[in-house]
Write an enzyme that holds these catalytic residues in place. Structure first.
Site, PDB file in Angstrom:
ATOM      1  N   HIS A  37      -0.268   1.020  -2.706  1.00  0.00           N
ATOM      2  CA  HIS A  37       0.515   0.837  -1.476  1.00  0.00           C
ATOM      3  C   HIS A  37       1.700  -0.107  -1.727  1.00  0.00           C
ATOM      4  O   HIS A  37       2.803   0.121  -1.227  1.00  0.00           O
ATOM      5  CB  HIS A  37      -0.350   0.220  -0.375  1.00  0.00           C
ATOM      6  N   SER A 185      -7.322   3.450  -5.599  1.00  0.00           N
ATOM      7  CA  SER A 185      -7.616   4.042  -4.292  1.00  0.00           C
ATOM      8  C   SER A 185      -8.488   3.090  -3.485  1.00  0.00           C
ATOM      9  O   SER A 185      -9.329   2.379  -4.055  1.00  0.00           O
ATOM     10  CB  SER A 185      -8.371   5.370  -4.495  1.00  0.00           C
TER      11      SER A 185
HETATM   12  P1  AMP Z   1      -3.791   5.675   2.420  1.00  0.00           P
HETATM   13  O1  AMP Z   1      -3.804   4.280   2.942  1.00  0.00           O
HETATM   14  O2  AMP Z   1      -4.870   5.963   1.453  1.00  0.00           O
HETATM   15  O3  AMP Z   1      -3.644   6.701   3.516  1.00  0.00           O
HETATM   16  O4  AMP Z   1      -2.467   5.792   1.563  1.00  0.00           O
HETATM   17  C1  AMP Z   1      -1.209   5.466   2.095  1.00  0.00           C
HETATM   18  C2  AMP Z   1      -0.146   5.913   1.124  1.00  0.00           C
HETATM   19  O5  AMP Z   1      -0.342   5.247  -0.123  1.00  0.00           O
HETATM   20  C3  AMP Z   1      -0.211   7.420   0.826  1.00  0.00           C
HETATM   21  O6  AMP Z   1       1.109   7.934   0.795  1.00  0.00           O
HETATM   22  C4  AMP Z   1      -0.852   7.467  -0.519  1.00  0.00           C
HETATM   23  O7  AMP Z   1      -0.487   8.599  -1.283  1.00  0.00           O
HETATM   24  C5  AMP Z   1      -0.312   6.195  -1.156  1.00  0.00           C
HETATM   25  N1  AMP Z   1      -1.168   5.779  -2.275  1.00  0.00           N
HETATM   26  C6  AMP Z   1      -2.504   5.560  -2.253  1.00  0.00           C
HETATM   27  N2  AMP Z   1      -2.948   5.263  -3.495  1.00  0.00           N
HETATM   28  C7  AMP Z   1      -1.877   5.296  -4.314  1.00  0.00           C
HETATM   29  C8  AMP Z   1      -1.676   5.088  -5.709  1.00  0.00           C
HETATM   30  N3  AMP Z   1      -2.679   4.777  -6.513  1.00  0.00           N
HETATM   31  N4  AMP Z   1      -0.429   5.221  -6.202  1.00  0.00           N
HETATM   32  C9  AMP Z   1       0.606   5.546  -5.384  1.00  0.00           C
HETATM   33  N5  AMP Z   1       0.489   5.750  -4.058  1.00  0.00           N
HETATM   34  C10 AMP Z   1      -0.734   5.634  -3.529  1.00  0.00           C
END
Ligand code: AMP
Length: 284
Positions: A37, A185
């Site tokens: 993030h 993640s």
């Molecule tokens: P989330 O909070 O999991 O919904 O993710 C929010 C944003 O962060 C989304 O656009 C995800 O694709 C991005 N994101 C999550 N993990 C990663 C990562 N390891 N590398 C790059 N972007 C990420």
């Protein structure tokens, strides 16, 4: 840094920034912020003059039996990260703000959402596109930032914005990985140390795919069989799919040529993990 808990307050903060001709960036997240993030926030801070991060665990993208209730919500730590990285506004709406009544209006991107993760998560992308459409309407950003880690999500959101003439740019940022290759993640928190070690096989299988393509293999089935062998080294890994698809249509490729996405989804213990790499077989 401002913390906006209501739609009205985030709108008035953005309006004030826009009146000073500031370029508005939005980073939509579900919180539990990590270096993945942070990379999106840093890209937003670099490319925009006013950065809004939304933190909202969106119930409509979770299916029955998924991890909506237990999804981590460490708000104080998240706010600290936002403060440090130069965010202007953190939008933290309640569920009542985002869904005050039974939701009767949905944004659904067809076809692209029926493939890959859409097969096991039939309502997931409809929830994602609906909440993104709402966030885009609330914040009205010039640019919104997404991670390639969730490649299908980024492709689907970009298609929604194009199909519905939404006046913003969608920027897709590279996947951030642990030194051992595991894609960072929020769901990695669910894993034991042993399971985390097993999870490194996901990226190993994707690297194998890249190597085979670099060595001239074009037959997807042959590559997928090798990837399956790697993932099968850990009995804790339950493979949901291993796919090599066209990077735009997401259709399976029998023979790999041009831009292809190799994507993997597995279940390890309590966590469903996804990862992918983008390859250009024409550039060798
Ligand atoms: P989330 O909070 O999991 O919904 O993710 C929010 C944003 O962060 C989304 O656009 C995800 O694709 C991005 N994101 C999550 N993990 C990663 C990562 N390891 N590398 C790059 N972007 C990420």
């Amino acid at each position: 840094m401002e913390i906006a808990k209501t739609i009205q307050s985030v709108r008035s903060l953005v309006k004030a920034a826009r009146s000073k001709s500031k370029k508005i960036g939005l980073v939509p997240t579900m919180g539990a912020l990590h270096i993945g993030h942070i990379s999106l926030i840093e890209a937003a801070v670099k490319q925009c003059d006013f950065v809004v991060v939304s933190i909202f665990v969106n119930p409509t993208q979770f299916g029955p039996g998924e991890d909506f209730e237990k999804y981590p919500r460490p708000l104080d730590a998240d706010l600290k990260i936002c403060r440090k990285t130069g965010v202007d506004v953190v939008f933290v709406p309640t569920q009542e703000q985002m869904y005050p009544a039974e939701n009767l209006t949905w944004v659904n991107v067809e076809k692209l959402t029926e493939l890959l993760c859409g097969q096991s998560r039939p309502i997931h992308f409809r929830g994602v596109t609906t909440v993104c459409a709402k966030l885009f309407n609330i914040v009205a950003p010039d640019v919104a930032f997404f991670g390639r880690k969730d490649a299908q999500q980024a492709i689907v959101v970009r298609r929604m914005a194009a199909d519905l003439n939404m006046p913003l740019e969608i920027v897709i940022c590279p996947t951030v990985r642990e030194p051992n290759g595991l894609a960072v993640s929020s769901r990695n928190k669910y894993l034991t140390e042993e399971q985390k070690k097993d999870a490194t096989l996901i990226y190993k299988s994707l690297q194998k795919c890249r190597e085979m393509i670099d060595d001239g293999t074009t037959d997807s089935e042959t590559i997928i069989a090798e990837m399956r062998k790697i993932l099968s080294q850990a009995p804790s890994i339950e493979i949901e799919y291993i796919s090599i698809v066209d990077a735009e249509t997401l259709h399976n490729l029998d023979k790999i040529a041009g831009k292809a996405l190799a994507a993997v989804a597995v279940q390890i213990g309590p966590a469903r993990l996804i990862d992918n790499i983008l390859m250009d077989a024409s550039k060798k």
